[in-house]
Design a protein around this motif. Structure first.
Motif, PDB file in Angstrom:
ATOM      1  N   LEU A  74       0.833  -1.195   0.000  1.00 25.44           N
ATOM      2  CA  LEU A  74       0.000   0.000   0.000  1.00 25.44           C
ATOM      3  C   LEU A  74       0.870   1.249   0.000  1.00 25.44           C
ATOM      4  O   LEU A  74       2.036   1.211   0.391  1.00 25.44           O
ATOM      5  CB  LEU A  74      -0.893   0.026   1.245  1.00 25.44           C
ATOM      6  N   ALA A  75       0.296   2.354  -0.406  1.00 24.13           N
ATOM      7  CA  ALA A  75       0.967   3.636  -0.251  1.00 24.13           C
ATOM      8  C   ALA A  75       1.207   3.899   1.233  1.00 24.13           C
ATOM      9  O   ALA A  75       0.450   3.429   2.094  1.00 24.13           O
ATOM     10  CB  ALA A  75       0.118   4.746  -0.851  1.00 24.13           C
ATOM     11  N   ALA A  76       2.257   4.654   1.537  1.00 29.61           N
ATOM     12  CA  ALA A  76       2.727   4.776   2.915  1.00 29.61           C
ATOM     13  C   ALA A  76       1.650   5.246   3.886  1.00 29.61           C
ATOM     14  O   ALA A  76       1.435   4.637   4.947  1.00 29.61           O
ATOM     15  CB  ALA A  76       3.925   5.718   2.958  1.00 29.61           C
ATOM     16  N   ALA A  77       0.962   6.321   3.561  1.00 27.11           N
ATOM     17  CA  ALA A  77      -0.028   6.859   4.492  1.00 27.11           C
ATOM     18  C   ALA A  77      -1.179   5.878   4.706  1.00 27.11           C
ATOM     19  O   ALA A  77      -1.677   5.713   5.827  1.00 27.11           O
ATOM     20  CB  ALA A  77      -0.549   8.198   3.981  1.00 27.11           C
ATOM     21  N   HIS A  78      -1.593   5.226   3.638  1.00 28.35           N
ATOM     22  CA  HIS A  78      -2.684   4.259   3.737  1.00 28.35           C
ATOM     23  C   HIS A  78      -2.247   3.055   4.565  1.00 28.35           C
ATOM     24  O   HIS A  78      -3.021   2.534   5.381  1.00 28.35           O
ATOM     25  CB  HIS A  78      -3.103   3.834   2.332  1.00 28.35           C
ATOM     26  N   GLU A  79      -1.007   2.618   4.370  1.00 35.95           N
ATOM     27  CA  GLU A  79      -0.495   1.485   5.133  1.00 35.95           C
ATOM     28  C   GLU A  79      -0.502   1.793   6.629  1.00 35.95           C
ATOM     29  O   GLU A  79      -0.912   0.961   7.445  1.00 35.95           O
ATOM     30  CB  GLU A  79       0.912   1.143   4.667  1.00 35.95           C
ATOM     31  N   GLU A  80      -0.050   2.968   6.997  1.00 39.21           N
ATOM     32  CA  GLU A  80      -0.031   3.356   8.405  1.00 39.21           C
ATOM     33  C   GLU A  80      -1.434   3.272   9.005  1.00 39.21           C
ATOM     34  O   GLU A  80      -1.630   2.745  10.110  1.00 39.21           O
ATOM     35  CB  GLU A  80       0.500   4.782   8.546  1.00 39.21           C
ATOM     36  N   HIS A  81      -2.414   3.797   8.275  1.00 36.35           N
ATOM     37  CA  HIS A  81      -3.791   3.811   8.768  1.00 36.35           C
ATOM     38  C   HIS A  81      -4.362   2.405   8.879  1.00 36.35           C
ATOM     39  O   HIS A  81      -4.956   2.036   9.913  1.00 36.35           O
ATOM     40  CB  HIS A  81      -4.654   4.662   7.841  1.00 36.35           C
ATOM     41  N   VAL A  82      -4.178   1.603   7.832  1.00 34.96           N
ATOM     42  CA  VAL A  82      -4.754   0.252   7.819  1.00 34.96           C
ATOM     43  C   VAL A  82      -4.153  -0.603   8.923  1.00 34.96           C
ATOM     44  O   VAL A  82      -4.868  -1.316   9.643  1.00 34.96           O
ATOM     45  CB  VAL A  82      -4.556  -0.395   6.440  1.00 34.96           C
ATOM     46  N   VAL A  83      -2.838  -0.558   9.079  1.00 31.52           N
ATOM     47  CA  VAL A  83      -2.195  -1.366  10.110  1.00 31.52           C
ATOM     48  C   VAL A  83      -2.675  -0.961  11.503  1.00 31.52           C
ATOM     49  O   VAL A  83      -2.959  -1.811  12.362  1.00 31.52           O
ATOM     50  CB  VAL A  83      -0.662  -1.260   9.996  1.00 31.52           C
ATOM     51  N   ALA A  84      -2.807   0.337  11.744  1.00 29.94           N
ATOM     52  CA  ALA A  84      -3.303   0.795  13.042  1.00 29.94           C
ATOM     53  C   ALA A  84      -4.716   0.282  13.306  1.00 29.94           C
ATOM     54  O   ALA A  84      -5.047  -0.138  14.428  1.00 29.94           O
ATOM     55  CB  ALA A  84      -3.270   2.321  13.095  1.00 29.94           C
ATOM     56  N   GLU A  85      -5.573   0.316  12.280  1.00 32.55           N
ATOM     57  CA  GLU A  85      -6.949  -0.163  12.437  1.00 32.55           C
ATOM     58  C   GLU A  85      -6.992  -1.665  12.697  1.00 32.55           C
ATOM     59  O   GLU A  85      -7.798  -2.144  13.504  1.00 32.55           O
ATOM     60  CB  GLU A  85      -7.756   0.176  11.182  1.00 32.55           C
TER      61      GLU A  85
END
Length: 296
Positions: A74-85
């Motif tokens: 995933l794109a970096a910002a999206h990856e950060e959000h998805v992993v946190a969720e």
């Protein structure tokens, strides 16, 4: 174990899902479409959905799973959000994040680097991968409530890959020669996709919360790859400048093919008893799929 694999239709995630299902786990794989679902390995249960508008549904399934393996790209910002969720509802359960040794990539322009990094050795992060390293650190920091771990492979190869060997074959179609960058001494540690999957399986069973495990089985300098491809096709080799490499492979691939990224895996081998079975990436040379790339 009931395992959700996010990224199960991809190259690495697909290999992990196939391995886990073949070893008796109940594996669910996220699939964006019906076509994607059909590409899942035998025995993997499709979960229709995606990580954009359907993230809440994926998180709900994660919350009912014994373990979640994240192997999506995933794109970096999206990856950060998805992993946190995904981490949020997993208290007391297992989360494994697959990263890559690109976080410690060194821009050597085809030159050799003596630096080689074990799992927790300090290094200077590659700027393009700084946010990926931040995700790794966030996952490991969650170990106070989640059995969270990171597996960091080198260059992953195997049937159907799009790694260094395939890109050198492609350079023949563009230039008439098997290309490397600079001196061709740059080295990117590599590992077969099946060995990555075996390490993930060991980590899910026996890994320590907060641990980082490297996955590496060999190293092959760029010039060696070019020489092997040239011999296979009866073509010459050719060294490219970094600027010329961009015209052949594009900016990102030229960076990867000119860089060193060398890792060692003492923790994976010592703590988990991981022993890779595939150690020579050049065994793929001569594959008809790759030869076609040299003529396309």
């Amino acid at each position: 174990m009931n395992v959700l694999v996010v990224g199960a239709t991809g190259f690495v995630g697909g290999g992990i899902a196939r391995h886990l299902a073949g070893n008796g786990h109940r594996v669910t794989g996220l699939a964006r479409s019906a076509d994607s679902a059909r590409s899942l390995a035998a025995g993997v249960i499709p979960l229709p959905g995606d990580l954009d508008g359907g993230l809440a549904e994926v998180v709900a399934v994660a919350a009912r799973s014994d373990a979640v393996v994240f192997a999506a790209q995933l794109a970096a910002a999206h990856e950060e959000h998805v992993v946190a969720e995904l981490l949020a509802p997993l208290a007391g359960r297992t989360f494994l994040f697959t990263s890559g040794s690109g976080v410690l990539l060194q821009r050597t322009a085809g030159g050799w680097s003596e630096d080689s990094f074990a799992e927790d050795d300090p290094f200077t992060v590659e700027p393009l991968a700084a946010r990926r390293l931040a995700v790794e650190e966030a996952v490991r920091a969650a170990a106070d409530r989640v059995r969270a771990m990171v597996v960091r492979p080198g260059l992953v190869w195997g049937p159907g890959d799009h790694g260094h060997v395939s890109k050198v074959y492609r350079s023949v179609a563009v230039t008439g020669a098997a290309c490397y960058v600079g001196e061709g001494l740059n080295t990117y540690s590599n590992v077969h996709v099946d060995d990555v999957a075996a390490l993930v399986s060991l980590a899910l069973t026996n890994g320590s919360p907060g641990a980082l495990y490297h996955a590496v089985a060999g190293e092959t300098p760029g010039w060696w790859i070019a020489q092997a491809v040239a011999e296979d096709l009866g073509r010459p080799t050719r060294g490219l400048s970094p600027d010329e490499a961009v015209t052949v492979w594009g900016e990102f691939d030229a960076l990867i093919l000119s860089a060193s990224s060398r890792i060692r895996a003492p923790r994976a081998r010592g703590e988990l008893g991981w022993r890779p079975e595939h150690t020579d990436m050049l065994t793929t040379v001569g594959d008809p799929r790759l030869r076609i790339m040299a003529t396309a």
